[in-house]
Design a protein around this motif. Structure first.
Motif, PDB file in Angstrom:
ATOM      1  N   GLU A 255       0.841  -1.196   0.000  1.00  0.00           N
ATOM      2  CA  GLU A 255       0.000   0.000   0.000  1.00  0.00           C
ATOM      3  C   GLU A 255       0.873   1.241   0.000  1.00  0.00           C
ATOM      4  O   GLU A 255       2.027   1.210   0.402  1.00  0.00           O
ATOM      5  CB  GLU A 255      -0.960   0.011   1.186  1.00  0.00           C
TER       6      GLU A 255
ATOM      7  N   GLU B  95      -2.457   5.340   1.558  1.00  0.00           N
ATOM      8  CA  GLU B  95      -3.781   4.786   1.847  1.00  0.00           C
ATOM      9  C   GLU B  95      -4.488   4.234   0.615  1.00  0.00           C
ATOM     10  O   GLU B  95      -5.716   4.287   0.487  1.00  0.00           O
ATOM     11  CB  GLU B  95      -4.660   5.825   2.557  1.00  0.00           C
ATOM     12  N   GLN B  96      -3.713   3.698  -0.316  1.00  0.00           N
ATOM     13  CA  GLN B  96      -4.253   3.043  -1.508  1.00  0.00           C
ATOM     14  C   GLN B  96      -3.522   1.727  -1.713  1.00  0.00           C
ATOM     15  O   GLN B  96      -2.363   1.585  -1.328  1.00  0.00           O
ATOM     16  CB  GLN B  96      -4.058   3.929  -2.740  1.00  0.00           C
TER      17      GLN B  96
END
Length: 95
Positions: A83, A86-87
């Motif tokens: 990640e 936050e993706q």
């Protein structure tokens, strides 16, 4: 309405089929026989028959859509192999 040899030749050309003269004649006769048989439906009295798209009444068996809270991003990212910001980070597919 009837099918002619010219019609069969045209459809065969569209389908990229090479048909002999015998086959063209055979298909013309068969298609005309089908149309003649289908014309028998015009003899039926359908004045009191409701139009339908299916023989049986169809009912959607899926549940109603219900809006609810989604998972928190922290919990989602626990399953991600990688990640960033936050993706979920995935390998690039385009260069």
């Amino acid at each position: 309405m009837s099918i002619t040899l010219k019609d069969v030749d045209h459809v065969a050309n569209l389908a990229r089929l090479e048909l002999s003269d015998t086959e063209k004649t055979q298909f013309t006769d068969q298609l005309n026989a089908i149309l003649k048989y289908a014309e028998k439906l015009n003899e039926l009295d359908t004045d009191n028959v409701e139009p339908t798209s299916h023989v049986f009444e169809l009912v959607n068996v899926m549940r109603e859509d219900v809006q609810k809270e989604s998972l928190p991003i922290e919990k989602v990212l626990l399953n991600a192999p990688d990640e960033e910001d936050e993706q979920i980070k995935v390998p690039a597919v385009l260069e």
